[in-house]
Motif scaffolding. Structure first.
Motif, PDB file in Angstrom:
ATOM      1  N   ALA A  19      -2.036 -13.922  12.310  1.00  0.00           N
ATOM      2  CA  ALA A  19      -2.652 -13.214  11.186  1.00  0.00           C
ATOM      3  C   ALA A  19      -1.991 -11.857  10.962  1.00  0.00           C
ATOM      4  N   LYS A  20      -1.698 -11.143  12.039  1.00  0.00           N
ATOM      5  CA  LYS A  20      -1.016  -9.841  11.947  1.00  0.00           C
ATOM      6  C   LYS A  20       0.321 -10.012  11.246  1.00  0.00           C
ATOM      7  N   THR A  21       1.097 -10.988  11.664  1.00  0.00           N
ATOM      8  CA  THR A  21       2.399 -11.243  11.051  1.00  0.00           C
ATOM      9  C   THR A  21       2.246 -11.609   9.577  1.00  0.00           C
ATOM     10  N   PHE A  22       1.267 -12.454   9.256  1.00  0.00           N
ATOM     11  CA  PHE A  22       1.023 -12.854   7.872  1.00  0.00           C
ATOM     12  C   PHE A  22       0.748 -11.632   6.996  1.00  0.00           C
ATOM     13  N   TYR A  23      -0.218 -10.808   7.360  1.00  0.00           N
ATOM     14  CA  TYR A  23      -0.603  -9.668   6.529  1.00  0.00           C
ATOM     15  C   TYR A  23       0.477  -8.594   6.484  1.00  0.00           C
ATOM     16  N   GLU A  24       1.175  -8.376   7.577  1.00  0.00           N
ATOM     17  CA  GLU A  24       2.281  -7.418   7.560  1.00  0.00           C
ATOM     18  C   GLU A  24       3.384  -7.892   6.615  1.00  0.00           C
ATOM     19  N   THR A  25       3.637  -9.197   6.579  1.00  0.00           N
ATOM     20  CA  THR A  25       4.674  -9.757   5.711  1.00  0.00           C
ATOM     21  C   THR A  25       4.264  -9.693   4.245  1.00  0.00           C
ATOM     22  N   VAL A  26       3.042 -10.099   3.935  1.00  0.00           N
ATOM     23  CA  VAL A  26       2.586 -10.140   2.542  1.00  0.00           C
ATOM     24  C   VAL A  26       2.453  -8.741   1.948  1.00  0.00           C
ATOM     25  N   PHE A  27       1.889  -7.796   2.714  1.00  0.00           N
ATOM     26  CA  PHE A  27       1.610  -6.460   2.173  1.00  0.00           C
ATOM     27  C   PHE A  27       2.621  -5.393   2.567  1.00  0.00           C
ATOM     28  N   LYS A  28       3.595  -5.751   3.415  1.00  0.00           N
ATOM     29  CA  LYS A  28       4.617  -4.788   3.846  1.00  0.00           C
ATOM     30  C   LYS A  28       3.976  -3.547   4.476  1.00  0.00           C
ATOM     31  N   VAL A  29       3.054  -3.772   5.425  1.00  0.00           N
ATOM     32  CA  VAL A  29       2.358  -2.700   6.145  1.00  0.00           C
ATOM     33  C   VAL A  29       2.430  -2.985   7.642  1.00  0.00           C
ATOM     34  N   ASP A  30       2.061  -1.998   8.443  1.00  0.00           N
ATOM     35  CA  ASP A  30       1.910  -2.176   9.893  1.00  0.00           C
ATOM     36  C   ASP A  30       0.430  -2.241  10.209  1.00  0.00           C
ATOM     37  N   ILE A  31       0.050  -3.226  11.011  1.00  0.00           N
ATOM     38  CA  ILE A  31      -1.339  -3.391  11.429  1.00  0.00           C
ATOM     39  C   ILE A  31      -1.425  -3.051  12.910  1.00  0.00           C
ATOM     40  N   ALA A  32      -2.335  -2.144  13.251  1.00  0.00           N
ATOM     41  CA  ALA A  32      -2.497  -1.692  14.641  1.00  0.00           C
ATOM     42  C   ALA A  32      -3.554  -2.543  15.340  1.00  0.00           C
TER      43      ALA A  32
END
Length: 124
Positions: A19-32
């Motif tokens: 899920a972290k990889t998915f959202y980081e890829t789609v939104f171009k953000v870093d998730i902590a």
């Protein structure tokens, strides 16, 4: 009420790394990622004083991903930007970019890597 109604959101996940990889890829953000005594959370970026609610990915046995539940809208400059990255990141398009109206802009909906239905909104 002196504030916007939504102050926090939680998106259930089965696999935090996926899920972290998915959202980081789609939104171009870093998730902590934070482990709070067995409750695994992936915090979305948040800046105090900016519009919008804070939120997290969340993994715990009582949280079950679903596309039938509450629909969260992420704000976007142009929903097509994120929709174009969804399938390569492991999700699927649920509703393509659609105009709501000239004054309210556009929306689009996708199914994330965990099976949740997530929406996007933009003026363009």
């Amino acid at each position: 009420m002196e504030t916007n109604m939504v102050g926090w959101f939680e998106i259930p996940v089965s696999d935090m790394d996926r899920a972290k990889t998915f959202y980081e890829t789609v939104f171009k953000v870093d998730i902590a990622i934070h482990n709070l005594g067995g409750l695994l959370m992936g915090w979305f970026p948040f800046t105090e004083g900016k519009e919008g609610a804070a939120g997290t990915l969340i993994k715990q046995e009582s949280y079950i991903p679903s596309k039938e539940g509450v629909l969260i809208y992420f704000i976007s400059d142009n929903v097509q930007n994120e929709l174009d990255r969804v399938e390569d990141a492991g999700g699927q398009i649920y509703q393509p970019k659609t105009q709501i109206s000239p004054e309210y802009g556009y929306m689009g909906v996708f199914i994330d890597s965990e099976g949740n239905r997530i929406a996007l909104h933009s003026k363009a």
